[in-house]
Motif scaffolding. Sequence first.
Motif, PDB file in Angstrom:
ATOM      1  N   ILE A 156       0.824  -1.213   0.000  1.00 48.46           N
ATOM      2  CA  ILE A 156       0.000   0.000   0.000  1.00 48.46           C
ATOM      3  C   ILE A 156       0.857   1.261   0.000  1.00 48.46           C
ATOM      4  O   ILE A 156       0.719   2.127  -0.880  1.00 48.46           O
ATOM      5  N   PHE A 157       1.750   1.385   1.002  1.00 44.96           N
ATOM      6  CA  PHE A 157       2.419   2.660   1.227  1.00 44.96           C
ATOM      7  C   PHE A 157       3.717   2.825   0.423  1.00 44.96           C
ATOM      8  O   PHE A 157       4.198   3.942   0.270  1.00 44.96           O
ATOM      9  N   SER A 158       4.269   1.724  -0.068  1.00 43.30           N
ATOM     10  CA  SER A 158       5.498   1.831  -0.863  1.00 43.30           C
ATOM     11  C   SER A 158       5.230   1.653  -2.355  1.00 43.30           C
ATOM     12  O   SER A 158       5.689   2.453  -3.169  1.00 43.30           O
ATOM     13  N   SER A 210       1.989   1.192  -4.034  1.00 42.76           N
ATOM     14  CA  SER A 210       0.848   1.930  -4.592  1.00 42.76           C
ATOM     15  C   SER A 210       0.979   3.440  -4.405  1.00 42.76           C
ATOM     16  O   SER A 210       0.839   4.211  -5.356  1.00 42.76           O
ATOM     17  N   LEU A 211       1.237   3.869  -3.172  1.00 43.99           N
ATOM     18  CA  LEU A 211       1.262   5.305  -2.879  1.00 43.99           C
ATOM     19  C   LEU A 211       2.639   5.930  -3.000  1.00 43.99           C
ATOM     20  O   LEU A 211       2.760   7.160  -3.135  1.00 43.99           O
ATOM     21  N   ASN A 212       3.675   5.102  -2.901  1.00 43.72           N
ATOM     22  CA  ASN A 212       5.061   5.587  -2.980  1.00 43.72           C
ATOM     23  C   ASN A 212       5.350   6.669  -1.941  1.00 43.72           C
ATOM     24  O   ASN A 212       6.018   7.665  -2.213  1.00 43.72           O
ATOM     25  N   TRP A 213       4.831   6.456  -0.739  1.00 39.81           N
ATOM     26  CA  TRP A 213       5.046   7.413   0.347  1.00 39.81           C
ATOM     27  C   TRP A 213       6.270   7.081   1.189  1.00 39.81           C
ATOM     28  O   TRP A 213       6.943   8.004   1.678  1.00 39.81           O
TER      29      TRP A 213
END
Length: 315
Positions: free
Chosen positions: A156-158, A160-163
């Motif tokens: 999710i955070f790496s 898909s969102l690249n946060w």
Amino acid sequence: MTMLHYAVQRLLHAIPILAGVSVLVFVLVHMMPGNAIDMLVPPDAPQELVKRLMAAYGLDKPLHVQYLHWLAMLVKGDLGYSIATSESVARELGRALANTFLLAIPAAALGFSVGTLLGTAAAFRQGKLTDKLLSAIAITGVSLPHYWIAIVLVAIFSVSLNWLPAQGMGFEGLPGDLQQLGSLVLPVVALSLIPLGVVGRVVRASVLDVLNQEFVSTLHAKGLGGGRIVVHILKNTLPSVFAVMGMQLGYLLGGSIMVETVFNWPGSGNLLYQAILRRDVPVIQATIVVLAFFFVLMNLLVDIAQALVDPRIRR
């Protein structure tokens, strides 16, 4: 029994436990198929070379002789040298433990604080929607595997969102800026969910037990404020909550092999995983024994803290 007498007694009880751990670790490690020499030399290597390497690392001696030699070194603080890298095991393990502490301490702080808040809120709202929701969160945290949570967080955070970074530390020592601090977020959250769930459920049960005691009604009758009553209630739950927190912190300090592997985090769990793959006996033995020492130490400190909070335990 005085506090000093109790502490010494608990310390003496820990010594045979550690001795038993050392025997168990040594036996189980040597039951593994293959050895590090097989990983160092090709299959067609001359038997003379294999025998020389076995003798150089003391692997040709009887098991009881190997154990006594290793135990003598361990007592002196000498963890030996890695067969795979020829580096000091103490140096490798020291670096790995420092990286594990970077994850374990924030994960414990997050899990314990949020778990205590959720458990207390659920107990005071027993049977209501808030209680059911918070209890569901706690059960979810206990039930879901660490490694699965880690993979979902990365997806999710790496991805898909690249946060946030997906793997690695990206720094040495302590993080120096927000970008480096971002490397800690996902593994800390993944590690904190199980202690959050366990502590939340224990706190809820303990608070409910205390709420049913007569002294709480007495405090209400005396007109004591709600906040002060909560403090009294939480104080009476400390012995049981301390015990669970100590065990969970011991697990976290032991490192999570799967979580550290998912995030490629160079901690003690990842070091142990790599050592198992390479059949690196000195690293495997030292890592497990040192992690067991931390676990026993945490339980010892928790026992002492419980005795300080509740003197009846020392009787």
